[in-house]
Design a protein around this motif. Structure first.
Motif, short mmCIF file in Angstrom:
data_model
loop_
_atom_site.label_atom_id
_atom_site.label_comp_id
_atom_site.label_asym_id
_atom_site.label_seq_id
_atom_site.Cartn_x
_atom_site.Cartn_y
_atom_site.Cartn_z
N ARG A 236 42.18 21.76 40.77
CA ARG A 236 41.35 21.97 41.96
C ARG A 236 40.50 23.22 41.78
O ARG A 236 39.31 23.24 42.09
CB ARG A 236 42.25 22.13 43.18
N LEU A 239 37.68 22.73 39.28
CA LEU A 239 36.62 21.90 39.85
C LEU A 239 35.80 22.70 40.87
O LEU A 239 34.57 22.62 40.89
CB LEU A 239 37.23 20.66 40.52
N ALA A 240 36.49 23.50 41.69
CA ALA A 240 35.78 24.28 42.72
C ALA A 240 34.96 25.42 42.11
O ALA A 240 33.84 25.68 42.53
CB ALA A 240 36.78 24.83 43.73
N SER A 243 33.08 23.64 38.44
CA SER A 243 32.64 22.24 38.47
C SER A 243 33.11 21.47 37.25
O SER A 243 32.35 20.67 36.70
CB SER A 243 31.11 22.17 38.55
N SER A 244 34.33 21.72 36.81
CA SER A 244 34.80 21.07 35.58
C SER A 244 36.21 20.53 35.74
O SER A 244 37.08 21.17 36.34
CB SER A 244 34.77 22.08 34.44
N THR A 245 36.43 19.34 35.19
CA THR A 245 37.79 18.80 35.12
C THR A 245 38.24 18.66 33.68
O THR A 245 39.24 18.01 33.39
CB THR A 245 37.87 17.40 35.79
N SER A 246 37.49 19.28 32.74
CA SER A 246 37.71 18.98 31.32
C SER A 246 39.07 19.48 30.80
O SER A 246 39.64 18.85 29.91
CB SER A 246 36.57 19.50 30.46
N LEU A 248 41.90 19.49 32.47
CA LEU A 248 42.86 18.48 32.92
C LEU A 248 42.76 17.21 32.10
O LEU A 248 43.77 16.66 31.64
CB LEU A 248 42.61 18.15 34.40
N THR A 249 41.54 16.70 31.92
CA THR A 249 41.39 15.40 31.27
C THR A 249 41.73 15.48 29.78
O THR A 249 42.27 14.53 29.22
CB THR A 249 39.97 14.82 31.46
N ALA A 251 44.02 17.48 28.40
CA ALA A 251 45.49 17.52 28.30
C ALA A 251 46.10 16.18 28.69
O ALA A 251 47.06 15.70 28.07
CB ALA A 251 46.03 18.65 29.18
N GLY A 252 45.58 15.56 29.75
CA GLY A 252 46.12 14.29 30.22
C GLY A 252 45.91 13.17 29.21
O GLY A 252 46.81 12.36 28.96
N HIS A 253 44.75 13.15 28.60
CA HIS A 253 44.45 12.11 27.60
C HIS A 253 45.36 12.29 26.38
O HIS A 253 45.93 11.32 25.87
CB HIS A 253 42.98 12.20 27.20
#
Lengths: 302, 302
Positions: A236, A239-240, A243-246, A248-249, A251-253
């Protein structure tokens, strides 16, 4: 009972429900709803007792076993291992008890839902806490192997932590996602497709079943919930603020790739003999590395 | 292009990639990598322009359209609607623009991944923000219907909120679950079964695609993330303080039931004529109730 008999074992069982006992009898099984008589017989025959009741009933059943059949080896198929081990210890059964958890089942219950092939190819956790009796351990592992499962050795605490991550947390997240989706009203549900459908599938499970699993493993689940709350708060913030979720994605991938490649090179445990010095620690270490037992030492691999 | 041509429409396209243009040409499609010439032709023929580029490229493309084909009706297929509408407004295209979002696609890309049947039975959101031109709206809705989709009318903001709930949040939760599972090491992954597999499936999506979706819809996603963080904190507190997950599972199960019963009685929108007084508000209301348009008024239902 069905799987054990299909494996050529002599089995007899107790159930408090007369309907279940009658249904089992009609299928040619040796079942009774007289607990005392069943335990007396188990004591005479030195049978391996398999406790298959919900967690809240475990203490009472183990108490009866301690009274009438204290010399019998005992295992169970309850979905948490630490709390069952604690109940066994409290009733003086520690030396005769080795916990088990076959990772297989259906949403149905009752005698008719039984399936002799349920455990074919399944993983069956057999606990390797300090103090286990190697003879009892062999009997429990042999039951799992005879039913067609592979054995994953794990300490009770490690099993419960793993179950919180891969079974109980998925349920909590599915419930939360379903709630957030429905909060969007009919429009959101009209637009819902594969990702929402998959992510909420297990929220279709009967709530009482999910409660029973999660509540029995609350200690481990709370730790994992705190972990995932931390992950989400970080996501969160990223992103706030950026402006990035990279993060998270990425590590999740990578984590999901680990699951996908897991099946490729499953290691087989060999050469660890129950009872030899260090056997429990050696089995725990092998289980931690994702290895499985497909036969007991001295027997042909199945 | 494939779906529109399969519906009997004359189509021509622009792509900046020569390879894509050649591949489309080899399949008998009228494609070009000369943007100016393509837009000049669109202006002459008063073509409906469909913008199908990632969000970061939308502004530049709309700028070119405003320069060379300002009179053409314009739509798009981008996964967020508010930011595209804002770009259209900023470039003076407000009166000619009606946003769209077909809820269909694959993880693949490139010309070869195209499929004329991709939109058969899909839902295609067509935006109904204030100020939309009814003639443009009809053209955009007719394209969606010709491609075999049903039209869900929604304000851009309502679409983006719904997409955050049923598409972007599922991705964020799947990534978080995958991370928590892998944190349990090889033992946890060895025990992982259906619930973990389903719950992490979309974490297998290429991270850059997930980032692009989530980051373009960050405003709506942040609100929904706060909601789900609240749900999880409450669940954590109930488990820690009352050893209970029943509030969570009751609400989650009810929410999932709503999704399962959604398909049963899908309402069809009838009698709302674009351009008649109050048509936009009437369509928004119908979309909010989960209703879909299967034909434009005055034509046979398909």
């Amino acid at each position: 009972m069905r799987a054990a008999r299909a494996a050529g074992r002599e089995v007899f069982g107790y159930n408090r429900s007369s309907a279940a006992v009658e249904a089992a009898g009609a299928d040619g099984f040796d079942a009774s709803n007289d607990l005392a008589a069943t335990l007396d017989r188990a004591a005479r025959e030195q049978a391996l007792i398999v406790v298959a009741v919900p967690m809240p009933a475990v203490g009472g059943v183990l108490g009866e076993i301690a009274r009438r059949a204290p010399g019998c080896p005992v295992t169970d198929v309850v979905s948490v291992k630490g709390p069952v081990a604690a109940e066994a210890r409290a009733r003086g059964l520690d030396a005769r008890y080795v916990g088990g958890h076959p990772m297989a089942g259906t949403a149905e219950s009752g005698w008719a839902a039984g399936d002799a092939a349920l455990f074919e190819g399944a993983t069956w956790v057999v606990s390797v806490d300090e103090g286990r009796d190697p003879a009892v351990w062999r009997r429990v592992a042999a039951l799992a192997l005879d039913c067609g499962a592979v054995v994953v050795p794990a300490a009770s605490k490690e099993h419960d932590d793993a179950a919180a991550r891969i079974s109980h947390l998925p349920h909590v997240l599915a419930e939360s996602l379903a709630i957030a989706g429905a909060q969007g009203g009919a429009l959101a549900l009209a637009l819902a497709a594969g990702s929402f459908r998959d992510g909420t599938r297990v929220a279709g499970t009967a709530p009482a079943l999910v409660d029973a699993m999660c509540e029995a493993n609350s200690e481990a689940l709370l730790l994992v919930l705190d972990e995932v709350l931390g992950t989400l708060r970080e996501a969160r913030a990223a992103l706030a603020e950026h402006s990035s979720t990279s993060a998270l994605t990425a590590a999740g991938h990578a984590a999901r790739q680990e699951l996908e490649h897991r099946g490729a090179g499953r290691k087989v445990i060999e050469g660890i003999v129950p009872g030899e010095p260090g056997w429990l620690e050696a089995l725990r270490e092998a289980g931690r590395a994702g290895a499985v037992l497909v036969a007991l030492p001295g027997e042909d691999p199945r």
